[in-house]
Design a protein around this motif. Structure first.
Motif, short mmCIF file in Angstrom:
data_model
loop_
_atom_site.label_atom_id
_atom_site.label_comp_id
_atom_site.label_asym_id
_atom_site.label_seq_id
_atom_site.Cartn_x
_atom_site.Cartn_y
_atom_site.Cartn_z
N VAL A 118 -37.56 -93.95 33.16
CA VAL A 118 -38.63 -92.97 33.01
C VAL A 118 -38.05 -91.58 32.78
CG1 VAL A 118 -40.47 -91.75 34.27
CG2 VAL A 118 -40.39 -94.24 34.28
N ILE A 171 -43.84 -93.78 27.87
CA ILE A 171 -43.13 -93.52 29.13
C ILE A 171 -43.41 -94.72 30.04
CG2 ILE A 171 -42.74 -91.94 31.03
CD1 ILE A 171 -42.21 -90.71 28.29
N TYR A 229 -43.97 -95.81 32.97
CA TYR A 229 -44.33 -95.59 34.37
C TYR A 229 -44.70 -96.90 35.06
CZ TYR A 229 -44.71 -90.55 33.44
OH TYR A 229 -44.45 -89.24 33.10
N ARG A 230 -45.26 -97.86 34.33
CA ARG A 230 -45.80 -99.07 34.94
C ARG A 230 -44.75 -100.15 35.17
NH1 ARG A 230 -51.58 -99.13 34.37
NH2 ARG A 230 -52.31 -97.37 33.12
N THR A 257 -42.18 -95.84 40.14
CA THR A 257 -42.46 -94.90 39.04
C THR A 257 -43.96 -94.72 38.83
OG1 THR A 257 -42.17 -96.78 37.51
CG2 THR A 257 -40.30 -95.31 37.83
N ARG A 258 -44.74 -95.74 39.15
CA ARG A 258 -46.20 -95.61 39.03
C ARG A 258 -46.72 -94.60 40.04
NH1 ARG A 258 -50.41 -95.17 36.17
NH2 ARG A 258 -52.16 -96.58 36.46
N GLN A 317 -45.82 -91.01 39.07
CA GLN A 317 -46.22 -90.63 37.71
C GLN A 317 -46.62 -89.16 37.63
OE1 GLN A 317 -48.80 -93.37 35.70
NE2 GLN A 317 -49.58 -91.83 34.29
#
Length: 462
Positions: free
Chosen positions: A247, A265, A267-268, A273-274, A277
């Motif tokens: 990310v 990006i 994020y998921r 990272t989610r 975000q």
């Protein structure tokens, strides 16, 4: 547009490091922002950050420079995030918590208790006409599941997204706190429930969020010495931290297509990272503390941490004051504009224009089962939730495909070995026949197998 604040901190040498290398260190100070890092394998590297805290630095120094401005902004409804990153034993948890959350002298007190004290001090000195409500939640990401550390029965908290609140943890326990003593006792209870060090502490002030993240160690799996379940945990942690690195790389190489769309990006790709975000390139004032050992024995891991910080320096964020429109409506009219049940009803009615009645009924049942009547609050939020489900499904299918490809490769190797053995057996049979003997048993087996159809099994190139 602002950048993430990046600082490096080098802890004092341990007794083991002194035994192995004496007082030798890999860090040569240039000034308060720049230093030279020496690695015997890769050479010398110069790094510059917003501030460098060398071995003699105090906990208060780190708080006042890195965290205090974020706490002050949080009281003014600007989201804030503080992240500690580095290998195990580099000083992340000491920087975040100190020797103990509840009992330690003022000099050694960590960022977490200082944030709690600072938050209430700023509120006490603020405008008396402003009403503050502070809620505390604490979660841990363990084996890619978000666990509620205030209620261990909630071991798979769902991550959702709202246009008003940003990233939210649906159903997470929120403890209302009135003073710093109560907050620290709640945090101490949550810390006692942790399994690993990848945690988030989330304080909400008005509509602003203040998040403190103590990440798990970033060292390579082979250096952990883990086996069995601990090895699985280490692999999952490394996967999560790799997703964080991906990310950061994507954000620092952000490009736009001719149509004006930014590059993807990821994020998921992980729960970490989610959750982060908003903090990474979003609506948050974010600080990263890179914790390192100055010992040559940890030079490789420290260099990796510093390179991560150097990349993160280029991430841009757009922190802004968060407004809660529903709160404004309540203050003006005295009651909420509409119930959450009504919101879900309107969303379902809107979706009937595009979906079959069976799909609508299924969504309604899911709303009830998941307890998400408060979220989503709009069609856009529901679409984001459905997108989240879709991405998780794709990730699951990709993992299954990867396992299938590994299985195919294994079958190819077994097939090749079988062909070799059969060819050798056939050759031995030919020699036996030339010697006047009867057809060998392996040759008969090969002939028998050839009578059946095994598509692709004996095909060249497999």
């Amino acid at each position: 547009m602002s950048h993430i604040t990046i600082c490096a901190r080098f802890r004092p040498l341990s007794s083991k490091e002194r035994r192995d290398h004496g007082d030798s260190v890999s860090v040569q100070s240039v000034d308060s922002e720049t230093f030279i890092f020496k690695d015997e394998k890769e050479g010398d590297f110069t790094f510059s950050f917003d501030r460098v805290f060398y071995q003699g630095s105090e906990q208060l120094d780190v708080y006042e420079f890195l965290v205090q401005p974020i706490v002050q902004d949080a009281v003014n409804a600007i989201n804030g995030t503080v992240i500690t990153y580095g290998q195990t034993g580099a000083g992340k948890t000491y920087s975040m918590e100190g020797p103990s959350i509840l009992e330690c002298d003022g000099q050694k007190k960590g960022l977490l208790p200082r944030v709690v004290d600072g938050l209430f001090q700023y509120i006490k000195s603020s405008d008396e006409a402003t009403k503050y409500t502070i809620k505390l939640s604490m979660v841990e990401i363990y084996m890619e599941k978000v666990r509620d550390l205030f209620d261990l029965s909630k071991d798979n908290i769902q991550i959702k997204e709202s246009k008003v609140h940003g990233i939210i943890l649906s159903g997470v326990t929120e403890v209302s706190i009135l003073d710093s003593t109560e907050a620290l006792h709640s945090l101490s209870r949550g810390i006692a429930n942790r399994a690993v060090g990848e945690t988030q502490m989330n304080m909400r002030t008005r509509t602003g969020k203040l998040i403190l993240v103590d990440l798990a160690g970033s060292e390579k799996v082979e250096r952990t010495g883990a086996e069995g379940k601990l090895l699985d945990e280490a692999k999952t942690i490394n996967k999560s931290l790799s997703a964080l690195g991906n990310v950061v790389n994507a954000l620092t190489t952000l490009t736009f297509s001719p149509q004006g769309r930014a590059n993807h990006i990821p994020y998921r790709d992980s729960k970490l990272t989610r959750i982060l975000q908003d903090a990474l390139g979003g609506n948050s004032r974010t600080a990263l503390l890179c914790c390192c050992s100055a010992s040559p024995s940890n030079a490789s891991e420290s260099l990796s941490t510093l390179r991560f910080g150097a990349r993160a320096k280029h991430i841009k964020a757009s922190p802004r004051v968060s407004h809660n429109d529903s709160d404004k409506h309540t203050k003006k009219h005295g009651t909420p504009s509409q119930s959450n049940d009504g919101s879900c009803g309107r969303i379902l009615n809107k979706l009937t224009e595009k979906l079959d009645i069976e799909d609508i009924n299924l969504l309604e049942e899911l709303f009830i089962l998941e307890g998400i009547f408060s979220y989503p609050s709009s069609v856009e939020d529901l679409e984001s939730t459905l997108e989240d489900v879709r991405q998780r499904t794709i990730s699951t299918l990709q993992e299954a495909l990867g396992e299938l490809m590994l299985m195919v490769e294994e079958l190819k190797r077994e097939n090749k070995a079988l062909k070799f053995r059969l060819a050798a057996a056939e050759g031995a049979g030919v020699l036996h026949k030339k010697a006047g003997g009867s057809t060998s048993f392996p040759h008969k087996v090969f002939q028998a197998l050839s009578a059946f159809s095994f598509p692709g099994l004996f095909r060249s190139g497999m």
